[in-house]
Design a protein around this motif. Structure first.
Motif, short mmCIF file in Angstrom:
data_model
loop_
_atom_site.label_atom_id
_atom_site.label_comp_id
_atom_site.label_asym_id
_atom_site.label_seq_id
_atom_site.Cartn_x
_atom_site.Cartn_y
_atom_site.Cartn_z
N THR A 336 52.37 32.98 46.41
CA THR A 336 51.53 31.87 47.18
C THR A 336 52.49 31.18 48.43
O THR A 336 51.75 31.08 49.48
CB THR A 336 51.15 30.65 46.38
OG1 THR A 336 52.06 30.10 46.10
CG2 THR A 336 50.27 31.35 45.30
N GLY A 337 53.93 31.43 48.13
CA GLY A 337 54.77 30.61 49.14
C GLY A 337 55.02 29.16 49.07
O GLY A 337 55.82 28.64 49.69
N TYR A 338 54.19 28.48 48.29
CA TYR A 338 54.54 27.05 47.74
C TYR A 338 55.63 27.17 46.54
O TYR A 338 55.45 27.72 45.70
CB TYR A 338 53.05 26.62 47.10
CG TYR A 338 51.88 26.34 48.17
CD1 TYR A 338 51.92 25.28 49.23
CD2 TYR A 338 50.79 27.38 48.43
CE1 TYR A 338 51.09 25.11 50.09
CE2 TYR A 338 50.00 27.07 49.17
CZ TYR A 338 49.99 26.02 50.23
OH TYR A 338 49.28 25.96 51.15
N SER A 339 56.39 26.02 46.88
CA SER A 339 57.28 25.75 46.00
C SER A 339 56.62 24.84 44.77
O SER A 339 55.61 24.31 45.07
CB SER A 339 58.47 24.80 46.27
OG SER A 339 58.02 23.80 47.06
N SER A 340 57.08 24.63 43.67
CA SER A 340 56.70 23.87 42.45
C SER A 340 56.39 22.10 42.86
O SER A 340 55.39 21.81 42.71
CB SER A 340 57.44 24.03 41.16
OG SER A 340 58.85 23.40 41.48
N ALA A 341 57.37 21.90 43.73
CA ALA A 341 57.35 20.31 44.16
C ALA A 341 56.23 20.32 44.97
O ALA A 341 55.65 19.15 45.09
CB ALA A 341 58.87 20.05 44.90
N GLU A 342 55.76 21.46 45.66
CA GLU A 342 54.73 21.12 46.64
C GLU A 342 53.35 21.00 46.08
O GLU A 342 52.50 20.83 46.73
CB GLU A 342 54.80 22.16 47.79
CG GLU A 342 55.96 22.04 48.68
CD GLU A 342 55.89 23.28 49.51
OE1 GLU A 342 56.17 23.15 50.69
OE2 GLU A 342 55.82 24.42 48.98
N VAL A 343 53.32 21.59 44.84
CA VAL A 343 51.99 21.76 44.27
C VAL A 343 51.67 20.97 42.95
O VAL A 343 50.67 20.53 42.32
CB VAL A 343 51.50 23.30 43.84
CG1 VAL A 343 51.57 23.92 45.00
CG2 VAL A 343 52.70 23.87 42.91
#
Length: 862
Positions: A336-343
């Protein structure tokens, strides 16, 4: 000496002793008998002592007994001489004997007295006093010991009582210990050294827990020292057994391994041991405990697998019951390109692509609520905004009360899969070179067209087209240029047809067009599809730009029409169009033919002939005929071997009928090998019969020459018949020369090095460059009979023949004109410098026997 002897034994001046006793005889005999008895007694004593000393090896001071024996013996001798001197007065000897006896007596007495006490081991008085004192001390000691023993006995009675009480306590303690051990989940055991090198320890105690863990009774452990070692898992055996070999360096052991239960299953064991040692450091006893950790290991493995699974290539999202993201794995971020902190802390709708409506998500939640699971394809949006497909599985995790505690979504990016599916579909149904539909898709569309034709009762057409002389282009300019031509042909077909018509490529240079005529009448359908075919032909006849050069190609077409009443399958219809296309080839190419029943009959005849030809190869239904090659005077110089098929039912079958089939099916290879071997055999036979020819010409097909071992086959055929290679000439066609030129030149050079001549057959009909002739090691050119036949009728053919003869002369090549049938043809050839001829004018091909017996006499002279 004599005086001394006389002194001793001369007794004339002495009066015998007996005369002194004559006055009383009784005294004399008493004297005699008493001395004899004494002498005998003395003599018996040394004998007895000697025997005693001889039999007793343990006697000390044996020499004392020997000395005493000598002394007794000497006494016996004195008494013996005393009797002798009564009648024989040997007083000198008697005196010497008694003197010797006296000396021995003194010596024996002097030495015997001090030694007798030692020999008899008689203690001295002081020793006796000391011994008496010791004896008195021992008596006193024994009295004291007796008193002490009495006291000890009393103490022992008290100790026995205490010991019995202690034993009872120990038994009770041991029973309590066993109860404690047996209720413990651990299996307790003790070991003692066994003295066995292979199995150094023996079980002395095992608790009842061993039965549950291992399935073996305690008695089995006590009786089998090898039980432990033999039941460890083979993969785990090395470590614990290796440790037992180094126990002198450790104080305890702690290991884990798998142990085979009596039922055959394996249990994980946690084994802990401590060692009790002697003061010398030797192992005196071992205490150990087993714990069954199989469940723990399984749980550990499941946790490990879960950890690995969480970090797999599949993306994972874990949310709470409200759908708030709690955790994602690395694959999620990668996809997805999202880091864990972002989601984390957000909801998955941040990935919404907008491609799914509300109804889609309502259905998803309905399945999660009712079935606890949803599986399907979802389109999501990456962080960079790109939309991608994924295959997602969402599972509701419930607790023991049936309440949903988490949602776990596992998804896979199927973008590549989608792309591969499209690619596979394209590979499965489309030609990768031209991007036209392939045979599979064509058959599917024809089946669909059959259904459509039944509904609309209209005619559907199949056009089968094949490029003329495409193989020549491939062989001369290469496959890359051939592929470029096919691509251009495909593009022209797309441009010349309607969108509803479908062009397809079957393979090679074969194309098929499926077209709906939209006509229910056969004549109308025929006219319509003929117009389509002519338009396609006109388009294909336009020049092609290949490798910066213009080339012209035509196509031969075959058409079959069918409607809803057609009983045939799609493959049969394509075959019909193919049959019609071959009819166009036979008409001279670049034309259109329609399929009819006569074409099918011709095709059936072809298949039947192919089948018969295969049988002919197996049964060798062939024979070689020989046509002479002569000089200007009509002398036979050589002959050409020509194959004939002697069919058991049809009779002799013309090579024009079966050689093309043999070429197409590959049967030409075994047929060509047979021709080569048979011709060599015939050469040897004629040589033995005295028929001398310069050579026999043997035709070689293109496919036969292309075999990697062709040169070896020729060499072997010549060696088998033991003939000269110079007696063999191989005739090759021009088409062979342009097929892989470097390999062809190499093979031809090997053949010429063997001494074999090479001729180019049917020269002038091919399309090879004349410059190629300088690259090949040729011996001869054969002017094709099509040119010779038209001499005196076609000026162009006369020019071609004259040119070939002049060129061959300049290149130093011999020329054979074949197909000479008239005197006019012969005269022209002679006038132009030709020296060797072949044709009906000189002789027809005949069998080997007839050639040997009659050809020479029957040859026509001129």
């Amino acid at each position: 000496m004599q005086d001394w002897i006389t002194y001793l034994f001369d007794t004339k001046d002495f009066m015998p002793h007996g005369f002194c006793l004559l006055w009383k005889p009784s005294l004399l005999w008493t004297f005699v008998i008493a001395n004899v008895v004494i002498a005998l007694s003395y003599f018996s004593i040394p004998v007895a002592l000697s025997y005693f000393v001889y039999r007793r090896n343990d006697i000390e001071f044996k020499w004392i007994f020997i000395l005493f024996s000598i002394f007794i013996f000497a006494c016996g001798m004195t008494h013996t001489l005393a009797v002798v001197t009564i009648w024989k007065p040997v007083y000198g000897l008697a005196a010497l004997t008694e003197a010797f006896t006296a000396i021995i007596s003194v010596l024996a007495a002097a030495m015997l007295w001090p030694l007798i006490p030692k020999a008899l081991r008689i203690p001295s008085s002081s020793a006796l006093v000391q011994a008496n004192q010791r004896l008195q001390s021992e008596i006193n000691y024994h009295k004291e010991t007796k008193a002490e023993l009495s006291r000890l006995n009393a103490d022992l009675d008290r100790l026995v009582g205490l010991l019995q009480a202690s034993n009872q306590a120990q038994v009770e303690s041991e029973q309590r210990f066993r109860h404690v051990v047996n209720i413990s989940p651990a299996a307790i055991y003790t070991l003692k050294p066994s003295g066995n090198r292979q199995y150094p320890f023996k079980s002395t105690y095992v608790s009842d827990a061993f039965l549950a863990i291992t399935g073996f009774q305690p008695a089995e452990w006590y009786s089998d020292d090898a039980l432990w070692a033999s039941h460890i898992h083979p993969d785990d055996r090395h470590h614990p057994i290796n440790l037992t070999e180094h126990l002198d360096k450790v104080e305890y052991l702690d290991s884990q391994y798998r142990f085979r239960h009596k039922d055959g299953s394996y249990r994980w064991i946690h084994d802990k041991l401590i060692f009790l040692r002697t003061p010398e450091g030797e192992i005196d006893e071992i205490f150990g405990a087993w714990m069954d950790i199989t469940d723990y290991k399984n749980t550990e493995e499941e946790l490990h697998l879960a950890a690995i699974t969480f970090d797999t290539l599949q993306g994972i999202i874990i949310t709470d019951p409200d759908g708030v993201i709690l955790r994602v794995n690395k694959a999620f971020s990668t996809v997805t390109g999202y880091s864990s902190a972002e989601v984390i802390g957000k909801k998955p709708n941040i990935l919404n692509s907008g491609k799914h409506n509300k109804d889609f998500f309502d259905e998803m939640w309905r399945q999660l609520t009712t079935a606890g699971k949803y599986t399907g394809e979802i389109w999501d949006r990456r962080k960079d905004g790109s939309i991608y497909p994924q295959w997602q599985c969402i599972t509701a995790v419930k607790n023991s009360a049936g309440e949903t505690t988490h949602y776990v979504a596992v998804f896979t990016d199927i973008s590549e899969k989608k792309m591969f599916e499209d690619h596979i579909t394209k590979l499965a149904f489309y030609d990768p070179l031209t991007e036209l539909p392939n045979r599979r898709l064509l058959l599917e569309r024809i089946e669909r067209a059959l259904i459509q034709a039944k509904r609309g009762n209209t005619y559907i057409a199949i056009i089968f087209l094949d490029l003329d002389r495409f193989k020549l282009l491939n062989d001369s300019l290469g496959h890359q240029i051939g592929d470029e031509l096919l691509v251009q042909v495909a593009n022209r077909l797309k441009g010349a047809l309607r969108e509803e018509d479908m062009p397809a490529r079957l393979g090679g240079d074969e194309f098929v067009i499926l077209a709906d005529t939209h006509a229910a009448d056969l004549d109308d359908a025929t006219n319509h599809i003929l117009n389509v075919a002519e338009k396609v032909m006109e388009t294909l006849n336009q020049p092609y730009l290949l490798k910066n050069n213009e080339h012209f190609f035509s196509a031969s077409m075959g058409i079959t029409l069918f409607n809803g009443t057609c009983p045939e399958e799609a493959t049969v219809l394509i075959q019909q169009a193919d049959t019609a296309m071959y009819q166009s080839k036979e008409k001279g190419r670049n034309t259109v033919s329609f399929f009819d029943q006569s074409m099918q009959e011709a095709a059936d005849k072809y298949l039947q002939l192919e089948h018969s030809l295969r049988i002919a190869v197996d049964q060798q239904q062939f024979a070689l005929y020989y046509q002479p090659q002569v000089d200007l005077d009509g002398n036979i110089l050589s002959a050409e071997a020509l194959i004939r098929w002697l069919h058991p039912e049809r009779g002799r079958v013309s090579p024009l009928d079966f050689i093309p089939i043999a070429e197409e099916t590959g049967l030409i290879i075994p047929i060509g090998n047979w021709v080569l071997q048979e011709a060599c055999r015939q050469i040897k036979k004629w040589q033995n019969e005295g028929l001398s020819l310069t050579h026999i010409a043997i035709n070689v097909s293109s496919r036969q020459f292309q075999q990697p071992d062709f040169v070896d086959q020729v060499k072997q055929a010549i060696a088998d018949e033991d003939i000269s290679p110079a007696s063999v000439m191989l005739e090759l066609t021009e088409s062979i020369l342009i097929e892989n030129i470097h390999v062809t030149v190499g093979k031809m050079q090997l053949l010429t090095e063997l001494g074999i001549s090479i001729s180019i057959d049917d020269f002038g009909t091919g399309y090879s460059s004349l410059a190629y002739l300088t690259q090949f090691p040729l011996s001869q050119l054969k002017v094709d009979q099509s040119f010779v036949r038209n001499i005196n009728h076609n000026t162009n053919d006369e020019v071609i023949v004259e040119t070939i003869l002049a060129m061959a002369k300049n290149l130093g090549l011999a020329v054979v004109a074949e197909g000479v049938e008239t005197e006019q043809q012969l005269s022209f050839l002679v006038a132009k410098g030709c020296a060797v001829f072949q044709g009906y004018y000189f002789g027809r091909p005949v069998s080997a026997d007839m050639f040997g017996q009659h050809t020479v006499s029957a040859i026509r002279k001129f």
